[in-house]
Motif scaffolding. Structure first.
Motif, PDB file in Angstrom:
ATOM      1  N   LEU A   1     -28.474 -20.652 -99.246  1.00 26.80           N
ATOM      2  CA  LEU A   1     -27.869 -20.734 -97.862  1.00 26.80           C
ATOM      3  C   LEU A   1     -26.850 -21.700 -97.395  1.00 26.80           C
ATOM      4  CD1 LEU A   1     -31.465 -19.706 -95.990  1.00 26.80           C
ATOM      5  CD2 LEU A   1     -29.638 -18.260 -96.915  1.00 26.80           C
ATOM      6  N   PRO A   2     -26.295 -21.655 -96.188  1.00 27.86           N
ATOM      7  CA  PRO A   2     -25.256 -22.371 -95.842  1.00 27.86           C
ATOM      8  C   PRO A   2     -25.939 -23.673 -95.605  1.00 27.86           C
ATOM      9  CG  PRO A   2     -24.867 -20.388 -94.664  1.00 27.86           C
ATOM     10  CD  PRO A   2     -26.151 -20.205 -95.400  1.00 27.86           C
TER      11      PRO A   2
ATOM     12  N   TRP B   1     -25.052 -18.426 -98.576  1.00 30.20           N
ATOM     13  CA  TRP B   1     -25.368 -16.990 -98.468  1.00 30.20           C
ATOM     14  C   TRP B   1     -25.584 -16.511 -97.170  1.00 30.20           C
ATOM     15  CZ3 TRP B   1     -26.173 -14.642-103.397  1.00 30.20           C
ATOM     16  CH2 TRP B   1     -26.641 -13.126-103.412  1.00 30.20           C
ATOM     17  N   GLU B   2     -24.742 -15.706 -96.513  1.00 28.51           N
ATOM     18  CA  GLU B   2     -24.827 -15.374 -95.014  1.00 28.51           C
ATOM     19  C   GLU B   2     -24.164 -14.133 -94.909  1.00 28.51           C
ATOM     20  OE1 GLU B   2     -22.957 -18.087 -92.393  1.00 28.51           O
ATOM     21  OE2 GLU B   2     -21.198 -18.388 -93.752  1.00 28.51           O
ATOM     22  N   LYS B   3     -24.321 -13.367 -93.781  1.00 28.76           N
ATOM     23  CA  LYS B   3     -23.690 -12.259 -93.253  1.00 28.76           C
ATOM     24  C   LYS B   3     -22.311 -12.574 -92.934  1.00 28.76           C
ATOM     25  CE  LYS B   3     -27.606  -9.599 -91.823  1.00 28.76           C
ATOM     26  NZ  LYS B   3     -28.475  -9.176 -90.634  1.00 28.76           N
ATOM     27  N   ALA B   4     -21.337 -11.528 -93.349  1.00 32.81           N
ATOM     28  CA  ALA B   4     -19.862 -11.898 -93.332  1.00 32.81           C
ATOM     29  C   ALA B   4     -19.357 -11.254 -91.893  1.00 32.81           C
ATOM     30  CB  ALA B   4     -19.184 -11.009 -94.246  1.00 32.81           C
ATOM     31  N   ASN B   5     -19.188 -12.233 -90.802  1.00 32.21           N
ATOM     32  CA  ASN B   5     -18.757 -11.655 -89.581  1.00 32.21           C
ATOM     33  C   ASN B   5     -17.514 -11.775 -89.044  1.00 32.21           C
ATOM     34  OD1 ASN B   5     -18.852 -14.368 -89.231  1.00 32.21           O
ATOM     35  ND2 ASN B   5     -20.824 -14.801 -88.108  1.00 32.21           N
ATOM     36  N   ASP B   6     -16.751 -12.074 -90.024  1.00 34.17           N
ATOM     37  CA  ASP B   6     -15.168 -12.101 -89.915  1.00 34.17           C
ATOM     38  C   ASP B   6     -14.645 -12.028 -91.387  1.00 34.17           C
ATOM     39  OD1 ASP B   6     -14.747 -14.898 -91.176  1.00 34.17           O
ATOM     40  OD2 ASP B   6     -15.914 -15.566 -89.516  1.00 34.17           O
TER      41      ASP B   6
ATOM     42  N   PRO C   1     -33.266 -26.175 -99.292  1.00 31.37           N
ATOM     43  CA  PRO C   1     -33.639 -27.513 -98.784  1.00 31.37           C
ATOM     44  C   PRO C   1     -34.964 -27.748 -98.358  1.00 31.37           C
ATOM     45  CG  PRO C   1     -31.777 -26.246 -97.526  1.00 31.37           C
ATOM     46  CD  PRO C   1     -32.533 -25.438 -98.317  1.00 31.37           C
ATOM     47  N   ALA C   2     -35.493 -28.926 -98.563  1.00 25.29           N
ATOM     48  CA  ALA C   2     -36.964 -29.334 -98.519  1.00 25.29           C
ATOM     49  C   ALA C   2     -37.102 -29.275 -96.876  1.00 25.29           C
ATOM     50  CB  ALA C   2     -37.194 -30.773 -99.058  1.00 25.29           C
ATOM     51  N   ASN C   3     -36.245 -29.404 -96.141  1.00 25.47           N
ATOM     52  CA  ASN C   3     -36.456 -29.610 -94.556  1.00 25.47           C
ATOM     53  C   ASN C   3     -36.031 -28.222 -94.028  1.00 25.47           C
ATOM     54  OD1 ASN C   3     -33.612 -29.519 -95.168  1.00 25.47           O
ATOM     55  ND2 ASN C   3     -33.350 -31.068 -93.419  1.00 25.47           N
ATOM     56  N   LEU C   4     -35.948 -27.123 -94.672  1.00 24.17           N
ATOM     57  CA  LEU C   4     -35.746 -25.709 -94.103  1.00 24.17           C
ATOM     58  C   LEU C   4     -36.493 -25.465 -92.869  1.00 24.17           C
ATOM     59  CD1 LEU C   4     -33.654 -23.642 -94.812  1.00 24.17           C
ATOM     60  CD2 LEU C   4     -35.423 -22.436 -96.059  1.00 24.17           C
TER      61      LEU C   4
ATOM     62  N   GLU D   1     -35.910 -19.959 -91.187  1.00 23.23           N
ATOM     63  CA  GLU D   1     -34.890 -19.765 -92.148  1.00 23.23           C
ATOM     64  C   GLU D   1     -35.571 -19.567 -93.645  1.00 23.23           C
ATOM     65  OE1 GLU D   1     -30.962 -22.605 -90.795  1.00 23.23           O
ATOM     66  OE2 GLU D   1     -32.866 -23.472 -91.806  1.00 23.23           O
ATOM     67  N   GLN D   2     -36.686 -19.829 -93.616  1.00 24.47           N
ATOM     68  CA  GLN D   2     -37.536 -19.553 -94.881  1.00 24.47           C
ATOM     69  C   GLN D   2     -37.422 -18.143 -95.496  1.00 24.47           C
ATOM     70  OE1 GLN D   2     -41.579 -21.425 -94.910  1.00 24.47           O
ATOM     71  NE2 GLN D   2     -40.390 -23.394 -94.400  1.00 24.47           N
TER      72      GLN D   2
END
Length: 457
Positions: free
Chosen positions: A232-233, A282-287, A312-315, A319-320
């Protein structure tokens, strides 16, 4: 490249330099007379009466060496050899001056130096191997790791040739049935039904399409294993990329979406050559810009030998679910994936559910990550790969043309066209299959293939 197949040829077949044993290879009708000038067998009757492959012990006599030397000759006195001609291998101590002297004597008594690839060329022209297997010989020589060696050995054993030959044989039988039907068209006799015709053409198409996909994949290979970092970003991908390279090659920021395009760099992990690739989050394309970044990331994942998925361990809890869903999408591609828990320095959770936990910023866990990645890459990934790179490059156009001809035949059969139209397309597909196996070839094709061999092969 012009070869006189009546010549007796000789060349060093073992590696250059000193060794415990050196091998000189000969082929041609004058093999035994040439060897007789330098070799005295212990059992001359057995040597002169040989009608099958045998091992002969004896003494090597060279003008430049006063002391006789023990030598072994492996003799194939008939056409049941690799080259389809009388052949021999002279096994001597691997001293370069000794081997050069022995070759000089053989050249003085009827043999000539072999050209690059001439032994394998003779094997091909004699029908001992086909063109695909000939290229596999070079693949075995050039293989630099276990998967590539296994691919080349499988191709040499006839794995690919057998599949192509089976398709070719079935298409020939199908064409024979169609053309037989044309001879009896006035009697309304049908040798093959239209449904069976469609099924067999489709089966041939499927087999060739699979080989074409492999050929295309091999042509993308650079010889390095492709390791793609994904997640993910803001998952710490670029920080990990820099840490694994040991330099700041990627821009790092706490802001999401810093990486808009993929970055690629070469490195070495415990002797394994790696092409390391950092991709957009990894995210949805909005542009349009994000969509392009996602498309390029997908292309890299499709070509990957291994994906390092960064979580990330701090996710955050919200977002999980996104992380799990996106990771599953990558897993569904059948590409090997290692889960990496990043940023463990920012939380007390040290990745209990993840085998590999790292802090790229502090350098924690990187040694274990590299070892795990190399171990994953060393696993056998060759089961689905059947073509060596040179074969893939040569055959790609022929495979495309074969598939196109089969598509035309299938379309003609579906639309109710006559057998004579379908037969034309089947003839076309068979000609292109012949180019792959070497039943149809030109001097230019042979020159391109065999000129790449070393002398003595």
């Amino acid at each position: 490249m012009q070869f006189n197949l009546d010549d007796t040829i000789a060349a060093l077949a073992s590696a250059a330099g000193s060794a415990a044993r050196g091998i000189i290879r000969l082929s041609g009708s004058g093999v035994q007379p040439a060897i007789d000038k330098v070799f005295t067998p212990d059992d001359s009757h057995r040597w002169n009466a040989a009608t099958r492959a045998q091992r002969h012990l004896g003494i090597l006599r060279l003008r430049d060496f006063r002391t006789p030397l023990q030598a072994v000759v492996y003799l194939w006195p008939n056409a049941r050899s690799y080259t389809g001609q009388p052949s021999a291998e002279l096994h001597l101590p691997g001293s370069p001056p000794l081997l050069e002297a022995a070759l000089g004597e053989l050249y003085a008594h009827g043999a000539r130096p072999a050209h690059a690839g001439e032994f394998t060329m003779r094997a091909f022209l004699a029908g001992r191997i086909d063109l695909v297997q000939a290229e596999a010989v070079l693949g075995v020589i050039d293989a630099d790791d276990q998967p590539r060696l296994k691919t080349a050995l499988s191709q040499l054993a006839g794995g690919v040739s057998g599949r192509i030959d089976a398709v070719q044989s079935d298409l020939l039988n199908l064409l024979a049935d169609l053309e037989a039907g044309l001879d009896f068209v006035e009697d309304d006799i049908e040798f093959v039904s239209r449904n069976e015709l469609l099924t067999r053409v489709k089966s041939a198409w499927d087999a060739m399409a699979q080989l074409l996909a492999q050929a295309s994949s091999r042509m993308l290979s650079t010889g390095r294993r492709r390791v793609v970092i994904a997640g993910l970003p803001n998952a710490g991908k670029s920080t990990l990329f820099n840490a694994l390279l040991g330099r700041n090659a990627a821009l790092v920021s706490d802001s999401r979406g810093t990486t808009r395009d993929y970055l690629s760099a070469e490195c070495d992990w415990n002797g394994t050559a790696i092409n390391l690739i950092d991709t957009a989050g990894w995210e949805k394309a909005n542009d349009e810009l994000t969509a392009e970044a996602q498309q390029r990331r997908t292309m890299q994942l499709e070509q990957a030998d291994l994906v390092l998925w960064c979580t990330p361990a701090n996710l955050k809890d919200v977002e999980q679910a996104d992380d799990c869903r996106s990771r599953q999408e990558v897993s569904n591609t059948q590409c090997p994936l290692l889960e990496v828990r990043t940023k463990i320095d920012l939380t007390d959770a040290q990745g209990e559910e993840c085998e590999i936990a790292i802090s790229a910023a502090q350098g924690t866990g990187l040694t274990k990550l590299i070892a795990s990645a190399v171990g994953e890459l060393s696993h056998d990934r060759g089961e689905g790969q059947e073509l060596v790179g040179t074969t893939a490059a040569r055959c790609r156009e022929s495979l495309e043309n074969t598939i196109a001809a089969l598509e035309r035949a299938h379309a003609a059969a579906t639309s109710g066209e006559g057998e004579e139209i379908i037969a034309i397309d089947l003839h076309d597909s068979l000609e292109h299959l012949g180019r792959i196996l070497g039943t149809v070839y030109t001097d230019d094709i042979l020159d391109r293939i065999f000129s790449r061999f070393c002398i003595g092969k």
